[in-house]
Design a protein around this motif. Structure first.
Motif, PDB file in Angstrom:
ATOM      1  N   LYS A  18      54.738  12.743 129.029  1.00  0.00           N
ATOM      2  CA  LYS A  18      54.267  14.033 129.524  1.00  0.00           C
ATOM      3  C   LYS A  18      52.878  13.857 130.095  1.00  0.00           C
ATOM      4  O   LYS A  18      52.259  12.796 129.959  1.00  0.00           O
ATOM      5  CB  LYS A  18      54.258  15.064 128.395  1.00  0.00           C
ATOM      6  CG  LYS A  18      53.309  14.713 127.258  1.00  0.00           C
ATOM      7  CD  LYS A  18      53.569  15.540 126.021  1.00  0.00           C
ATOM      8  CE  LYS A  18      53.381  17.015 126.219  1.00  0.00           C
ATOM      9  NZ  LYS A  18      53.591  17.791 124.983  1.00  0.00           N
ATOM     10  N   SER A  37      51.048  23.562 131.575  1.00  0.00           N
ATOM     11  CA  SER A  37      51.882  24.696 131.950  1.00  0.00           C
ATOM     12  C   SER A  37      51.769  25.807 130.919  1.00  0.00           C
ATOM     13  O   SER A  37      50.666  26.254 130.600  1.00  0.00           O
ATOM     14  CB  SER A  37      53.344  24.248 132.122  1.00  0.00           C
ATOM     15  OG  SER A  37      53.820  23.636 130.934  1.00  0.00           O
ATOM     16  N   LEU A  81      54.523  13.898 138.315  1.00  0.00           N
ATOM     17  CA  LEU A  81      53.813  15.174 138.192  1.00  0.00           C
ATOM     18  C   LEU A  81      52.328  15.029 138.508  1.00  0.00           C
ATOM     19  O   LEU A  81      51.660  16.003 138.864  1.00  0.00           O
ATOM     20  CB  LEU A  81      53.991  15.736 136.783  1.00  0.00           C
ATOM     21  CG  LEU A  81      55.422  16.047 136.353  1.00  0.00           C
ATOM     22  CD1 LEU A  81      55.448  16.463 134.885  1.00  0.00           C
ATOM     23  CD2 LEU A  81      56.023  17.141 137.227  1.00  0.00           C
ATOM     24  N   THR A  84      50.743  16.082 142.173  1.00  0.00           N
ATOM     25  CA  THR A  84      50.401  17.417 142.657  1.00  0.00           C
ATOM     26  C   THR A  84      48.896  17.645 142.553  1.00  0.00           C
ATOM     27  O   THR A  84      48.224  17.092 141.676  1.00  0.00           O
ATOM     28  CB  THR A  84      51.144  18.492 141.841  1.00  0.00           C
ATOM     29  OG1 THR A  84      50.730  18.411 140.477  1.00  0.00           O
ATOM     30  CG2 THR A  84      52.653  18.270 141.907  1.00  0.00           C
ATOM     31  N   HIS A  87      47.296  18.681 139.231  1.00  0.00           N
ATOM     32  CA  HIS A  87      47.443  17.777 138.096  1.00  0.00           C
ATOM     33  C   HIS A  87      46.806  16.411 138.330  1.00  0.00           C
ATOM     34  O   HIS A  87      46.995  15.500 137.519  1.00  0.00           O
ATOM     35  CB  HIS A  87      48.929  17.582 137.775  1.00  0.00           C
ATOM     36  CG  HIS A  87      49.634  18.837 137.381  1.00  0.00           C
ATOM     37  ND1 HIS A  87      50.999  19.022 137.539  1.00  0.00           N
ATOM     38  CD2 HIS A  87      49.161  19.995 136.844  1.00  0.00           C
ATOM     39  CE1 HIS A  87      51.335  20.225 137.110  1.00  0.00           C
ATOM     40  NE2 HIS A  87      50.245  20.833 136.686  1.00  0.00           N
TER      41      HIS A  87
END
Length: 234
Positions: A18, A37, A81, A84, A87
């Motif tokens: 993650k 998130s 991820l 982006t 992030h």
């Protein structure tokens, strides 16, 4: 008739991946993470239990809620991820999925986790990270951190990679990705003995010390110039 999900009895905790933002407590004595998130408002420790972000009195992961920790099976999916814009300053976590969990096609939602390894990406300038520095935002009582190189610290509050791992505890490993190395000194609580550092870490520490010395010398020269100018005008 209630639908029952198949029960798993793994011999070892499943591994997941993650991304998260590293955080440092206001007093500089604790380190943890905050999500990117839904659960971003609830910082968590290296070893921690999930709680329902909606404040409902059930034990995560509840089937009719989306509470609990989340991770994906594939490291590459988590790394994607980080591409982006929002992030880019996050770090990659390798975690052990503990307690009850619900398995999905791409990952897990689960009750308890242990963060095993943190991989810090490059500094925003593109150089390898040697520290985690103040990112300019945070949560109440917590300062968000971002990977930084020696040249970009410029006196910002920071903690070395080794220092962050030490504050977080539980055997956490923090490493630099994309060419980053080692652990420069941060606040006073972040002093690491030479016996705990290898050659790459000591090289990074020396580079950071030199960068900070250069910055202080430039500031002294600027102030000295102003003083001389003022004396001449008098």
């Amino acid at each position: 008739m209630r639908l029952r999900l198949p029960a798993e009895r793994p011999t070892e905790p499943p591994t997941g991946y993650k991304i998260a933002h590293p955080v440092l407590s206001q007093d500089g004595t604790r380190a943890g993470f905050t999500g990117v998130s839904l659960g971003g408002a609830l910082p968590y420790a290296v070893l921690d239990d999930a709680s329902c972000v909606y404040g409902l009195r059930h034990r995560p992961p509840a089937r009719r809620c989306d509470c609990g920790f989340h991770c994906v099976h594939d490291r590459a999916a988590a790394e994607a991820l980080l591409c982006t814009a929002e992030h880019r300053a996050a770090v990659l976590l390798e975690v052990s999925v503990l307690g009850a969990y619900i398995r999905f096609e791409r990952g897990f939602r689960y009750a308890r986790q242990r963060v095993r390894t943190v991989t810090a990406g490059p500094c925003r300038c593109g150089a390898g990270a040697v520290a985690l520095a103040d990112a300019g935002w945070g949560r109440p009582g917590w300062r968000a951190l971002a990977p930084a190189c020696a040249g970009c610290l410029r006196g910002r509050p920071s903690v070395s990679l080794a220092g962050f791992a030490r504050l977080a505890g539980q055997g956490l490993r923090v490493i630099a990705g994309a060419g980053g190395t080692g652990a420069p000194p941060g606040p006073a609580a972040d002093l690491t003995s030479a016996a705990e550092l290898g050659v790459p870490e000591l090289v990074a520490e020396a580079a950071l010390l030199q960068a900070r010395l250069d910055w202080f010398q430039s500031q002294l020269a600027r102030l000295d110039g102003r003083g001389s100018e003022g004396a001449g005008q008098g």
